[in-house]
Design an enzyme around this catalytic site. Sequence first.
Site, mmCIF file in Angstrom:
data_model
loop_
_atom_site.group_PDB
_atom_site.id
_atom_site.type_symbol
_atom_site.label_atom_id
_atom_site.label_comp_id
_atom_site.label_asym_id
_atom_site.label_seq_id
_atom_site.Cartn_x
_atom_site.Cartn_y
_atom_site.Cartn_z
ATOM 1 N N ASP A 172 65.707 115.438 -18.247
ATOM 2 C CA ASP A 172 66.945 114.680 -18.071
ATOM 3 C C ASP A 172 68.133 115.273 -18.809
ATOM 4 O O ASP A 172 69.269 114.863 -18.595
ATOM 5 C CB ASP A 172 66.732 113.229 -18.523
ATOM 6 C CG ASP A 172 65.751 112.529 -17.618
ATOM 7 O OD1 ASP A 172 65.819 112.787 -16.409
ATOM 8 O OD2 ASP A 172 64.913 111.767 -18.108
ATOM 9 N N HIS A 185 59.554 113.528 -25.677
ATOM 10 C CA HIS A 185 58.679 113.121 -24.577
ATOM 11 C C HIS A 185 57.345 112.690 -25.147
ATOM 12 O O HIS A 185 56.878 113.265 -26.129
ATOM 13 C CB HIS A 185 58.466 114.281 -23.588
ATOM 14 C CG HIS A 185 57.982 113.827 -22.264
ATOM 15 N ND1 HIS A 185 56.650 113.623 -22.004
ATOM 16 C CD2 HIS A 185 58.656 113.480 -21.137
ATOM 17 C CE1 HIS A 185 56.534 113.201 -20.760
ATOM 18 N NE2 HIS A 185 57.725 113.101 -20.206
HETATM 19 N N1 CMC Z 1 66.227 111.035 -30.633
HETATM 20 C C1 CMC Z 1 65.943 110.829 -31.942
HETATM 21 N N2 CMC Z 1 64.713 110.591 -32.427
HETATM 22 C C2 CMC Z 1 63.705 110.539 -31.531
HETATM 23 C C3 CMC Z 1 63.908 110.744 -30.148
HETATM 24 C C4 CMC Z 1 65.221 111.003 -29.717
HETATM 25 N N3 CMC Z 1 65.484 111.204 -28.416
HETATM 26 N N4 CMC Z 1 62.734 110.624 -29.501
HETATM 27 C C5 CMC Z 1 61.804 110.356 -30.422
HETATM 28 N N5 CMC Z 1 62.387 110.311 -31.665
HETATM 29 C C6 CMC Z 1 61.707 110.118 -32.948
HETATM 30 C C7 CMC Z 1 61.318 108.665 -33.153
HETATM 31 O O1 CMC Z 1 62.349 107.947 -33.822
HETATM 32 C C8 CMC Z 1 60.071 108.801 -33.985
HETATM 33 O O2 CMC Z 1 60.455 109.108 -35.322
HETATM 34 P P1 CMC Z 1 59.549 108.577 -36.570
HETATM 35 O O3 CMC Z 1 58.224 109.279 -36.423
HETATM 36 O O4 CMC Z 1 60.323 108.995 -37.764
HETATM 37 O O5 CMC Z 1 59.462 107.096 -36.399
HETATM 38 C C9 CMC Z 1 59.388 110.062 -33.416
HETATM 39 O O6 CMC Z 1 60.483 110.855 -32.876
HETATM 40 C C10 CMC Z 1 58.380 109.781 -32.313
HETATM 41 O O7 CMC Z 1 59.023 108.982 -31.323
HETATM 42 P P2 CMC Z 1 58.324 107.848 -30.469
HETATM 43 O O8 CMC Z 1 59.351 106.869 -30.005
HETATM 44 O O9 CMC Z 1 57.137 107.335 -31.221
HETATM 45 O O10 CMC Z 1 57.788 108.698 -29.259
HETATM 46 P P3 CMC Z 1 57.349 108.136 -27.859
HETATM 47 O O11 CMC Z 1 56.361 109.105 -27.318
HETATM 48 O O12 CMC Z 1 56.947 106.715 -27.938
HETATM 49 O O13 CMC Z 1 58.705 108.191 -26.989
HETATM 50 C C11 CMC Z 1 60.421 108.843 -25.516
HETATM 51 C C12 CMC Z 1 59.002 109.142 -26.031
HETATM 52 C C13 CMC Z 1 60.697 109.751 -24.299
HETATM 53 C C14 CMC Z 1 60.527 107.395 -25.041
HETATM 54 C C15 CMC Z 1 61.438 109.133 -26.662
HETATM 55 O O14 CMC Z 1 61.348 110.477 -27.067
HETATM 56 C C16 CMC Z 1 62.871 108.789 -26.254
HETATM 57 O O15 CMC Z 1 63.281 107.634 -26.352
HETATM 58 N N6 CMC Z 1 63.673 109.804 -25.777
HETATM 59 C C17 CMC Z 1 64.989 109.533 -25.304
HETATM 60 C C18 CMC Z 1 64.930 109.014 -23.887
HETATM 61 C C19 CMC Z 1 64.585 110.096 -22.885
HETATM 62 O O16 CMC Z 1 65.144 111.189 -22.900
HETATM 63 N N7 CMC Z 1 63.674 109.751 -21.967
HETATM 64 C C20 CMC Z 1 63.301 110.637 -20.856
HETATM 65 C C21 CMC Z 1 61.858 111.025 -20.891
HETATM 66 S S1 CMC Z 1 61.544 112.364 -19.731
HETATM 67 C C22 CMC Z 1 61.775 111.653 -18.187
HETATM 68 C C23 CMC Z 1 60.598 110.884 -17.735
HETATM 69 O O17 CMC Z 1 59.516 111.488 -17.590
HETATM 70 O O18 CMC Z 1 60.755 109.672 -17.512
#
Ligand code: CMC
Length: 434
Positions: free
Chosen positions: A369, A311
Amino acid sequence: MKSNKTLNGTANFHMGGKDIELPVFSATHGPDVVDISSLYKQTGMFTLDPGFTSTASCESQITFINGGEGTLLYRGYPIDQLAAESDFLESAYLLLEGELPNEEESKQFRHNITYHTMVHDHFKNFFNGFRRDAHPMAVMCGAVGALSAFYHDSTDINDPEQRKIATHRMIAKMPTIAAMAYKYHVGQPFVYPKNDLGYTENFMHMCFAVPAEDYKINKVLADALDKIFILHMDHEQNASTSTVRLAGSSGANPFACIAAGIACLWGPAHGGANEAALRMLMEIGTVDRIPEYIARAKDKEDPFRLMGFGHRVYKNYDPRAKVMQKACHEVLEAVGVKNSPLLEVAVELEKIALEDEYFVKRNLYPNIDFYSGITLRALGFPPEMFTVLFALARTVGWIAQWKEMIEDPGHKIGRPRQIYTGAAKRDYVDVAKR
Ligand code: CMC
């Protein structure tokens, strides 16, 4: 909204040969903010923050998340207390009005919402234009956008009474439209709302009743769904809420703004994650296949991510996920599922990921989720409906945030700037010379 931010000194730095002083404001909870709105005037420079990782887009008094601690407050009340003690409509009133209602206010609000649940009868013709196999979220985007064509008498955003009616209409009609999207999807006749049922019970009735048979509400299931709705109601300035605010900042009517929020919510990184998480658990299928998926999630060459994990704000266990996990067990027990292979995969996947260095180092915990898909499926909803249910509940947060923005005398049209890195100015070249 009256501003509550308090001046707490200044941020001083030297930039472009000038001493710059910017005001710093304190919040009730959370980090102080540096007000950079005069930066361009003072320096001729913009700031750059794609994805808003360090930028507050507004002042708000509705919801607060402490991502480090893993807490979520609606108007100051912890989400776990509201999920345990309150119900959807009471929490909706709290988000909209700022305080929990007294008995009279509660009665009046429930009455107002109940008596706005029907939609204009011509509204159903709108559905026939969609293909039967259309995703219900596609139908929601179109149908909710169409509300402004039916309820033009509550689209004047400068009239407080019209704003109030639009707010009640949105909250009241959303379950009816969501249930219509579901019925259309499964090929069953629409079911009208019933005014003697509670908000969530009525929604279940409109989804699951059929003309051939009475639908008996299971109190345990209705309570669990009501709790799920409370958990999804608001979440600060997330992508869809920011979309609603941005759309509303131009003066667009509230129905159109909520339709914009629904479109944004549909994305798999946001509200679409509950559907994606369940599909992922189904694809994994058995516990022995988990290591393969963990390895894929860690592989930077593979776009696969563990859906329902991670998140932007929570760097601890999502407090909503804790309540959801409990609700999941209650629902499975109530529907008589003794051994759910999906739940078994989810519990084991969570355990493995929480111990894995990759996830630990990045503070990746289950989010709301992760367990919501299994729960909603057990409640009888197909995966295509999951994000629709999220939209139904989030409508309260969207409309509360929209109302707060409109009532803020200092609100402006949202208009981000950019750093332009395209072609430098050049002259048009005739086609024969290209
Ligand atoms: N699986 C594997 N690696 C992950 C995941 C994941 N679900 N989420 C983040 N990472 C890694 C990402 O690859 C990155 O690694 P590195 O630092 O080596 O490049 C690091 O963790 C930070 O990730 P980010 O993409 O920079 O983080 P963000 O804050 O931009 O993204 C997120 C947040 C929710 C979009 C992401 O965690 C994600 O895609 N999760 C899966 C989708 C999901 O479950 N979404 C629901 C969110 S809760 C409901 C809502 O409020 O909408």
